[in-house]
Design a protein around this motif. Sequence first.
Motif, PDB file in Angstrom:
ATOM      1  N   GLN A 120       3.458  -5.149   7.892  1.00  7.18           N
ATOM      2  CA  GLN A 120       2.892  -5.616   6.634  1.00  7.18           C
ATOM      3  C   GLN A 120       1.423  -5.218   6.582  1.00  7.18           C
ATOM      4  N   SER A 121       0.998  -4.849   5.384  1.00  6.85           N
ATOM      5  CA  SER A 121      -0.403  -4.482   5.173  1.00  6.85           C
ATOM      6  C   SER A 121      -0.809  -4.932   3.780  1.00  6.85           C
ATOM      7  N   LYS A 122      -1.828  -5.758   3.724  1.00  2.00           N
ATOM      8  CA  LYS A 122      -2.357  -6.261   2.463  1.00  2.00           C
ATOM      9  C   LYS A 122      -1.278  -6.933   1.620  1.00  2.00           C
ATOM     10  N   GLY A 123      -0.401  -7.641   2.290  1.00  2.00           N
ATOM     11  CA  GLY A 123       0.626  -8.414   1.603  1.00  2.00           C
ATOM     12  C   GLY A 123       1.900  -7.662   1.298  1.00  2.00           C
ATOM     13  N   GLU A 132      -5.556   0.824   9.414  1.00  4.45           N
ATOM     14  CA  GLU A 132      -4.649   0.193   8.458  1.00  4.45           C
ATOM     15  C   GLU A 132      -4.614   0.945   7.137  1.00  4.45           C
ATOM     16  N   SER A 133      -5.673   1.626   6.790  1.00  3.91           N
ATOM     17  CA  SER A 133      -5.697   2.360   5.521  1.00  3.91           C
ATOM     18  C   SER A 133      -4.695   3.511   5.513  1.00  3.91           C
ATOM     19  N   GLU A 152      -0.490   2.869   3.824  1.00  6.94           N
ATOM     20  CA  GLU A 152      -0.031   3.114   2.449  1.00  6.94           C
ATOM     21  C   GLU A 152       0.418   4.553   2.235  1.00  6.94           C
ATOM     22  N   ARG A 205       7.082   1.835   1.406  1.00  5.59           N
ATOM     23  CA  ARG A 205       7.121   0.422   1.047  1.00  5.59           C
ATOM     24  C   ARG A 205       8.550  -0.069   0.901  1.00  5.59           C
ATOM     25  N   SER A 211      -7.528  -6.869  10.887  1.00  2.49           N
ATOM     26  CA  SER A 211      -6.430  -6.161  10.245  1.00  2.49           C
ATOM     27  C   SER A 211      -5.077  -6.510  10.840  1.00  2.49           C
ATOM     28  N   SER A 220      -1.745  -8.302  11.977  1.00  4.73           N
ATOM     29  CA  SER A 220      -0.849  -9.364  11.515  1.00  4.73           C
ATOM     30  C   SER A 220       0.547  -9.055  12.006  1.00  4.73           C
TER      31      SER A 220
END
Length: 298
Positions: free
Chosen positions: A97-100, A114-115, A118, A123, A159, A161
Amino acid sequence: MKKTFISVMIFLSCVSGFSQERRLALVIGNGNYSASTLANPENDARSMEAALKEIGFDVIRHENLKQKEMSRAIDDFGNRLKNYNVGLFFYAGHGIQSKGFNYLIPVDAELKTESDVEYNCVRADRVLGKMEDAKNKINVVILDACRNNPFERSWTRSSKSGGLATMTAPVGSVIAFATSPGSTAEDGSGKNSPYTSGLLTYLNDPGITAIQMFQKVTAYVLKKSNNSQLPWVATSLTGDFYLVPGSAKADPDVTLSMSEVVWKASDSERSVVVLPFKNLTGKPDLDYLVQGQNEAMI
């Protein structure tokens, strides 16, 4: 004669219902990562393919896909799903998961920060979007993708999670996770992961709904993991869905078994009239359903 005719018509309605429910599954197992090889995803995918075929699914299976290959496979699955009633997506491999948002990690992903997630991953919402576009009746998404993420080691503390984030299940769908939100799951030391092992144990059980099946899997995984791994399910089904076709509990006072119908049809003192089915939908592409019903009765 009247009772025999009613029995046959009940049987015909069952055949009609089963033949019209077309099922399609996309199964992906990613284990051959350069950063961290997983032992079981390929086996999980192969085992799930066999189990799903046993309960009437047409199955598309892929292993060790790169990002573009994963995106293409999901898009193709969504396009084909438009001709089916039930869709199922199973994924075994690394997830994050990244940024929700939840992402499925292709085997060629390079995630130094983490960037990068995306632009280097896929997804999970992509699958749900394609399923919604298909406008079929029921969709099931199974993510055995909550294993430890080896890419996080080089990320900043803020970052990091563990596991996957919660996801909202669209109407008529089920989203099943190998473990609860924010937690990680075990890859397992056997042929299959603990979660997939649970699925294989109960997936083909007749007479239970999909939700009841996932409840059994939850109990199985909890026991196998000494209560350290708790599977999670999000659902918005509006009715009961049975993974094993035709296994819904029937009223014995109303529905006769197939053996009873055959016996009565072969009784020399009775006769059976089989009325030919006709395609009244006005859609020639549905002729195969009518033909299948006639062939089943013959």
